[in-house]
Design a protein around this motif. Structure first.
Motif, mmCIF file in Angstrom:
data_model
loop_
_atom_site.group_PDB
_atom_site.id
_atom_site.type_symbol
_atom_site.label_atom_id
_atom_site.label_comp_id
_atom_site.label_asym_id
_atom_site.label_seq_id
_atom_site.Cartn_x
_atom_site.Cartn_y
_atom_site.Cartn_z
ATOM 1 N N GLU A 1 -20.487 30.058 -5.908
ATOM 2 C CA GLU A 1 -19.357 28.305 -6.504
ATOM 3 C C GLU A 1 -20.155 27.187 -5.871
ATOM 4 O OE1 GLU A 1 -15.639 29.698 -5.215
ATOM 5 O OE2 GLU A 1 -15.417 31.000 -7.228
ATOM 6 N N THR B 1 -18.688 30.340 2.785
ATOM 7 C CA THR B 1 -18.766 29.354 2.640
ATOM 8 C C THR B 1 -19.252 27.858 3.647
ATOM 9 O OG1 THR B 1 -16.681 30.243 1.277
ATOM 10 C CG2 THR B 1 -16.861 28.103 1.152
ATOM 11 N N SER C 1 -19.596 36.815 -16.050
ATOM 12 C CA SER C 1 -19.295 35.444 -16.584
ATOM 13 C C SER C 1 -19.504 34.192 -15.761
ATOM 14 C CB SER C 1 -17.414 35.983 -16.246
ATOM 15 O OG SER C 1 -17.067 36.258 -15.714
ATOM 16 N N ASN C 2 -19.391 34.341 -14.306
ATOM 17 C CA ASN C 2 -19.259 33.189 -12.543
ATOM 18 C C ASN C 2 -21.085 33.144 -12.913
ATOM 19 O OD1 ASN C 2 -20.615 33.339 -9.438
ATOM 20 N ND2 ASN C 2 -19.173 32.346 -9.961
ATOM 21 N N LEU C 3 -22.252 34.114 -13.325
ATOM 22 C CA LEU C 3 -23.776 34.161 -12.691
ATOM 23 C C LEU C 3 -23.622 33.081 -14.552
ATOM 24 C CD1 LEU C 3 -24.752 36.827 -10.641
ATOM 25 C CD2 LEU C 3 -23.728 34.635 -10.139
ATOM 26 N N GLU D 1 -19.931 36.843 2.236
ATOM 27 C CA GLU D 1 -19.859 35.985 1.731
ATOM 28 C C GLU D 1 -19.619 34.601 2.481
ATOM 29 O OE1 GLU D 1 -15.968 34.438 -0.823
ATOM 30 O OE2 GLU D 1 -17.209 36.728 -1.721
ATOM 31 N N GLU E 1 -17.527 41.859 -13.766
ATOM 32 C CA GLU E 1 -17.061 41.134 -12.924
ATOM 33 C C GLU E 1 -17.789 39.949 -12.285
ATOM 34 O OE1 GLU E 1 -17.763 44.216 -11.245
ATOM 35 O OE2 GLU E 1 -15.354 45.052 -11.934
ATOM 36 N N ALA E 2 -18.740 39.816 -12.222
ATOM 37 C CA ALA E 2 -19.768 38.952 -11.430
ATOM 38 C C ALA E 2 -20.448 38.163 -12.902
ATOM 39 C CB ALA E 2 -20.761 39.517 -10.924
ATOM 40 N N HIS F 1 -23.986 37.835 -6.016
ATOM 41 C CA HIS F 1 -22.838 38.004 -7.175
ATOM 42 C C HIS F 1 -21.967 37.351 -7.468
ATOM 43 C CE1 HIS F 1 -23.376 42.412 -5.523
ATOM 44 N NE2 HIS F 1 -23.803 41.711 -3.826
ATOM 45 N N LYS F 2 -21.813 36.407 -6.283
ATOM 46 C CA LYS F 2 -21.352 35.001 -6.738
ATOM 47 C C LYS F 2 -21.590 33.605 -5.895
ATOM 48 C CE LYS F 2 -16.514 33.422 -5.404
ATOM 49 N NZ LYS F 2 -15.463 33.741 -4.749
ATOM 50 N N THR G 1 -19.854 28.121 -2.336
ATOM 51 C CA THR G 1 -19.256 29.703 -1.159
ATOM 52 C C THR G 1 -20.474 30.267 -2.230
ATOM 53 O OG1 THR G 1 -17.357 29.238 -2.244
ATOM 54 C CG2 THR G 1 -17.857 30.652 -1.248
#
Length: 732
Positions: free
Chosen positions: A610, A528, A568-570, A526, A565-566, A607-608, A541
């Motif tokens: 932002e 940022t 909702s974000n994607l 990960e 877990e992922a 995975h994530k 991020t």
């Protein structure tokens, strides 16, 4: 060659060219159009067959010969010097009230992109075999390409005049290697051991060529018992095979009193149906060089191959709106870039405005032409089902789909999506249309001086637009321009074209192998990034994983994490953001950490993500690239080398010498078979061991052996060979 002989050749070419553009050749009756390609292994006789077709149709008055360098479709200087086809060439001619839009394609594996471009827009094809060799290595390649585009085809077995010609063996090799039942429609007519004509199995006639026309004579049992019996038996076998393939025809045979009472027209209709569905392959034979069998072949194209109306229903979503696909581009000194289009729906008018669906942009077309190899006849409009050539298009490239406007294109796409859940069909219609092969060789290219640098860049830009299998890149570390191509001959031809067409004596560096890298372990990371540009803060991020994958797994490199877990974000990633992520992945995988080669067989999982307000797509791409490059170093990579499939044709005396030489080249022998009086070696060998192999093979066999080669796969190397590869690439 003396001057007078050369002048006669040039006068002949000029005379043929003037006749070639004498009248309008397009046809508005779509049922009487045949868009066909001629496919084959190198030296099977594609160009000679095309030349004979043009002669018998009346388009030319003198037949050219490949070895004389005066054929219509081999018009490039390099083609006439080497006696091979390099660029596909389109010609249009009439035969018995039908219009043939025919494309002669190359047989050499280095120019397979020309075949790929052509097949993407054809309705049907003629596959030519050498009667003494049967199915050869490149025949298998073009057959698979035709399978991928679901193109109906028939087989023409050429060179039946050779002493070692074998029709039965060729049919057996077709069935064995392609799994397609053969339907033999002709037999060779032999007199005193010489091939003099054909026997038509359907009509039970002898077909013998004369100076002016083909003579048809009915076989009579009392006069020619041997040939009559052979034809009757072959007709019975054909009818029997057709009953197995078509139930309606089987019912017709059952209801008839005798097989002899089955009408030829009924057999022809059934053959057309079976060929269109690709359930079996009609087989014809002849000798194009001896002018035997070409006219019946053209008749068979009309009878058994599909018209545009039969073959391209997938584009019916455009209805009467214009729909066409670009499949070839050439650069003309006077006219500029000329784009070849296959028109699927609607009408193309000269000077009209078009919408490029693939590039999502609008362009204004210039003049409209019909192509006759390297000559062009200007026309006002072109109807559905034809092949047209358009000038003035600056953005359109090979594989682009065009329409008359953005709304009509969107309506067609919406209709397809709403009527089917088949994503493959949607991609087939609205995708790029052609598969671009990965290059296996590369080398640096330098202009003779800085004064030619701009001209060389322009030349390479034009050549790359013509040939998508040629990759041109600029290395920022060394400042060099790098060419990547399909083989030694491919890059040699490019250099020759730059010299003769653009008058630039460019220098090519040493030929290098296009190695690849693949990740060894799975790694997650990960990162940022926060950058302020003026008053705008860019914040990204991203969390990624890289996973090794096999060649057979899903082709899409990017995969979204579907865990709870992922998800909702994607869930709401914008399309533009997704494209930026893919661009970042593409850049990162272009250069591996070990030898700076392309990374393949890797799956990237997101995975994530932002993104801060106002953050640009460029920043997203840069962050993804940075994250992936760190992961690749951490995961470690293995070097993969290109493995080639070889087919070597040799005499019995040279077999042991060739096998011993292949053993020193890390070759894996697959098979050694007999073909007539010769032997065929099939094997796999690393490309790095085959540089200059054509010269070596000629030397060790005194010129009696030949070979063909095509890319097979990328394969991991042993530790010792990997170190050698690193040393060759790095120089230390």
């Amino acid at each position: 060659m003396n001057i007078s002989k050369r002048m006669k050749q040039l006068m002949c070419i000029s005379k043929r060219s003037r006749n070639f553009c004498s009248s309008n050749q397009w046809n508005n009756d779509i049922n009487k159009i045949r868009n066909i390609g001629i496919l084959a292994h190198i030296d099977a006789g594609k160009t000679t067959t095309t030349e004979r077709m043009l002669y018998y149709s009346g388009k030319i008055h003198h037949m050219g010969e490949v070895h004389h360098g005066n054929t219509v479709t081999d018009y490039m200087t390099q083609e006439r010097e080497r006696g091979i086809t390099i660029k596909s060439a389109a010609v249009t001619f009439k035969w018995k009230g039908h219009q043939f839009n025919l494309i002669d394609t190359p047989g050499h594996i280095d120019f397979t992109m020309e075949v790929e471009e052509t097949l993407s827009v054809l309705d049907s094809a003629i596959v030519i075999l050498d009667a003494s060799a049967g199915v050869e290595a490149q025949t298998v390649t073009v057959w698979r390409q035709a399978d991928r585009y679901k193109i109906p085809r028939l087989v023409y077995i050429n060179k039946m005049d050779r002493a070692d010609a074998n029709l039965e063996s060729c049919c057996t090799s077709i069935e064995k290697k392609f799994g397609s039942p053969t339907l033999c429609l002709q037999l060779p007519l032999m007199e005193n051991g010489k091939f003099v004509g054909l026997i038509d199995i359907l009509t039970l006639e002898k077909l013998v060529p004369s100076k002016e026309k083909l003579t048809r004579t009915l076989l009579i049992e009392q006069e020619d018992l041997r040939n009559w019996t052979a034809a009757k038996n072959a007709r019975s076998v054909l009818v029997d095979r057709l009953t197995d393939l078509d139930d309606n025809f089987a019912n017709l045979v059952i209801s008839a009193d005798s097989i002899d009472h089955i009408q030829t027209t009924e057999i022809s209709k059934t053959l057309w149906k079976i060929t269109a569905k690709q359930d079996a392959t009609p087989v014809l034979c002849g000798s194009s060089y001896k002018n035997i069998g070409v006219e019946p072949l053209m008749d068979a194209v009309i009878l058994y191959l599909t018209s545009p109306k039969d073959g391209n229903n997938i584009y019916s979503c455009f209805k009467n709106s214009l729909c066409a696909r670009a499949f070839k581009i050439i650069h003309d000194k006077q006219r500029g870039p000329l784009v070849f289009l296959r028109i699927y729906c609607g009408e193309f008018k000269q000077g009209q405005k078009i919408y490029n669906i693939t590039k999502d942009c609008t362009e204004h077309s210039g003049r409209l032409y019909i192509a006759y190899a390297d000559e062009f006849q200007e026309i006002g409009s072109m109807q559905n089902g034809n092949i047209a050539v358009v000038s003035g298009l600056k953005v359109t490239t090979v594989g682009d789909l065009i329409s008359q406007s953005a709304p009509s294109a969107q309506r067609a796409k919406d209709e397809v999506i709403s009527s089917t859940k088949d994503n493959e069909l949607v991609d087939r219609i609205f995708g790029t249309g052609t598969k671009i092969p990965e290059p296996v060789f590369f080398c640096s290219i330098e202009p003779p001086s800085l004064a030619y640098e701009k001209q060389l860049d322009q030349a390479l830009s034009e050549l790359q637009r013509e040939d998508p299998s040629l990759k041109v890149t600029h290395e920022p570390e060394t400042g060099q321009t790098v060419l990547a191509g399909m083989g030694e001959l491919h890059l040699e031809i490019i250099k020759d074209r730059i010299l003769k067409e653009y008058k630039i004596n460019a220098e090519l560096g040493a030929l290098q192998i296009a190695y690849c890298e693949t990740p060894t372990n799975s790694v997650s990371h990960e990162i940022t990034n926060e950058v302020r540009v003026g008053s705008t803060k860019h914040l990204v991020t991203v969390s990624l994983s890289i996973v090794p994958k096999s060649v057979d797994e899903e082709k899409e490199v990017l995969k979204l994490d579907r865990s709870s877990e992922a998800a909702s974000n994607l869930a709401n990633i914008h399309h533009r953001t997704l494209q930026a992520i893919k661009q970042g992945i593409k850049v990162a995988l272009t250069h591996g950490p070990r030898i700076n080669c392309k990374v393949i067989n890797a799956q990237v999982v997101l995975h994530k993500l932002e993104i801060g307000r106002g953050t640009s797509e460029t920043m997203v791409s840069a962050t993804v690239t940075q994250c992936l490059q760190k992961m690749l170093k951490e995961a470690g990579t293995t070097i993969l080398e290109p493995i080639m499939f070889l087919e070597i044709v040799s005499t019995e005396e040279s077999i042991s010498t060739i096998l011993a030489d292949l053993g020193r080249r890390r070759a894996s022998i697959l098979n050694v078979t007999v073909r007539g009086i010769g032997k065929i070696i099939t094997c796999e060998a690393p490309l790095s061991e085959l540089l200059g192999y054509s010269t070596v093979l000629r030397t060790i066999t005194s010129g009696t052996a030949s070979f063909s080669m095509e890319f097979s796969e990328y394969r991991a190397m042993s530790a010792v060979n990997e170190m050698k590869a690193i040393e060759n690439v790095r120089g230390f």
